[in-house]
Design an enzyme around this catalytic site. Structure first.
Site, PDB file in Angstrom:
ATOM      1  N   ASP A  52       0.728  -1.010  -0.003  1.00 19.37           N
ATOM      2  CA  ASP A  52      -0.166  -0.254   0.025  1.00 19.37           C
ATOM      3  C   ASP A  52       0.859   1.137  -0.122  1.00 19.37           C
ATOM      4  OD1 ASP A  52      -2.255   1.969   1.397  1.00 19.37           O
ATOM      5  OD2 ASP A  52      -3.183   0.266   0.270  1.00 19.37           O
ATOM      6  N   HIS A  85      -3.139   5.680   4.472  1.00 23.55           N
ATOM      7  CA  HIS A  85      -3.924   4.535   4.118  1.00 23.55           C
ATOM      8  C   HIS A  85      -3.117   3.152   4.695  1.00 23.55           C
ATOM      9  CE1 HIS A  85      -6.080   1.654   1.215  1.00 23.55           C
ATOM     10  NE2 HIS A  85      -7.277   2.357   1.628  1.00 23.55           N
ATOM     11  N   SER A 239     -11.689  -1.579   1.747  1.00 24.78           N
ATOM     12  CA  SER A 239     -10.199  -1.276   2.302  1.00 24.78           C
ATOM     13  C   SER A 239      -9.762  -1.618   3.527  1.00 24.78           C
ATOM     14  CB  SER A 239      -9.599   0.013   1.872  1.00 24.78           C
ATOM     15  OG  SER A 239      -9.657   0.396   0.514  1.00 24.78           O
TER      16      SER A 239
END
Length: 393
Positions: A52, A85, A239
């Site tokens: 990520d 994230h 996610s």
């Protein structure tokens, strides 16, 4: 797919961590994490790669939680996360629990391998593919992917990398996406990857989540996580569902390192609560761990362990017994076609009483670990319930 459900074994078996924000983690309570953590909090030998935007390694909840990864954006080791994230995903998986700090991750004894393939959530598929291959080559047993694209065909580089990881025996879990439709998204639909959808606190598919009969796993679509500054937040999206399942899969490998990706997913599917809109259901961590071979604590005077599931073939349940006598009763319309046995390294006690709709076992035992085996000769699956209890005398 065989679908089963597992009831809790009483509040006395539950473990509730002392992390500051535990009371706000309804998604973890929903999948029975307090009971699961009583079986295991994870093994440091289980490595879960997060491909990520990187991870901030300086957060207190990541102390001892990270292994060396790779930064495909800036080079070297992943030392930054400019987007939040990746840090969110890693914290859901393995933020250290029961440390009076922020949140507990699902597998807080496991370790995360941060693989940075994007500075922000706009992913270069070439870097993503390189990151997946690198993780598979450097010890990751699970790879978690939380980016997705909606389209008619997969990216060939990423699809090839996922196939490579799967061939090496790595479990690849990917977010199904937030399209609110049933069309394929990638890389979740790539061969070798397993898609994870998002659900509400009422175990319904989240209105924004991708769904369809090609999706077999789901978890809460809103999860408590840490941003790159270490602040607890509650973001939503598939996610966040995928790392929750990755953490639970890490717990399963912690109690049974021999499990293959296919076996892990099969167990997660058959112990899940069915969810309309997908082919599978919302995962149940406690049920999955027991099915994976974890030992259920069985203490004299406590509420019995009660399980409900579909019978077929052979099924084993690990028990950690603290009592002098154990009883087990299997109830089903086809109980007479099944047998119960309690096994240890010292011997086996076979069921001695059988009726048309119940099969029971009673044995005097010393404290220790045992395995209760249910073996059935059935042509078709049959619903059943199993009740196991320990007594002091």
């Amino acid at each position: 797919m065989i679908v089963g459900a597992l009831a809790t074994a009483g509040l006395a078996m539950a473990f509730k961590p002392n992390d500051d924000n535990w009371n706000f983690t309804w998604p973890q309570a929903r999948v029975k994490m307090p009971l699961a953590w009583n079986l295991t909090r994870g093994s440091r030998h289980v490595i879960i790669a997060v491909v990520d935007t990187g991870v901030n390694p300086k957060l207190p909840d990541f102390k001892g939680a990270l292994v060396r990864g790779k930064d495909f954006v800036s080079g070297g080791y992943t030392k930054v996360d400019d987007d939040d994230h990746g840090t969110e995903l890693a914290s859901i998986i393995a933020a250290r629990g029961n440390n009076h700090t922020e949140i507990p991750g699902y597998c807080w004894g496991c370790r995360v391998m941060p693989v940075r393939v994007a500075p922000y959530t706009s992913f270069n598929m070439g870097l993503a593919a390189a990151g997946i291959r690198w993780a598979a080559d450097h010890g990751a047993q699970i790879i978690e992917i939380s980016f997705s694209e909606f389209g008619d065909s997969p990216d060939p580089q990423v699809a090839s990398a996922i196939a490579y990881a799967a061939h090496k025996g790595v479990l690849v879990l990917a977010s199904a996406g937030n399209t609110a439709s049933s069309g394929y998204t990638y890389p979740a639909a790539d061969p070798g990857a397993y898609a994870v959808a998002g659900t509400s606190r009422f175990d319904q598919i989240s209105h924004w989540s991708t769904r369809g009969n090609w999706v077999h796993l789901a978890a809460a679509g809103c999860q408590l996580a840490l941003n790159a500054h270490g602040v607890a937040i509650e973001p939503c999206g598939s996610s966040l569902s995928a790392p929750a399942v990755a953490g639970i899969a890490g717990l399963m490998l912690s109690v049974n390192p021999s499990l293959t990706p296919g076996q892990i997913v099969s167990i997660l599917e058959r112990t899940a609560k069915p969810v309309a809109g997908i082919a599978g259901g919302r995962v149940n961590a406690y049920a999955a761990l027991l099915a994976a071979g974890a030992s259920a604590a069985l203490r004299a005077g406590e509420k019995p362990v009660r399980l409900s599931r579909f019978l077929g073939g052979r099924w084993k349940l690990g028990l950690a017994v603290q009592g002098k006598r154990v009883s087990a009763t299997l109830r089903s319309a086809k109980a007479s076609s099944c047998s119960l046995s309690l096994a240890s390294s010292g011997g086996v006690w076979l069921a001695s009483r059988r009726g048309r709709s119940a099969d029971s076992l009673v044995a005097r035992v010393a404290g220790g670990k045992y395995r209760l085996v249910v073996s059935c000769r059935l042509r078709r699956l049959r619903a059943a319930s199993l009740t196991v209890r320990a007594f002091a005398h």
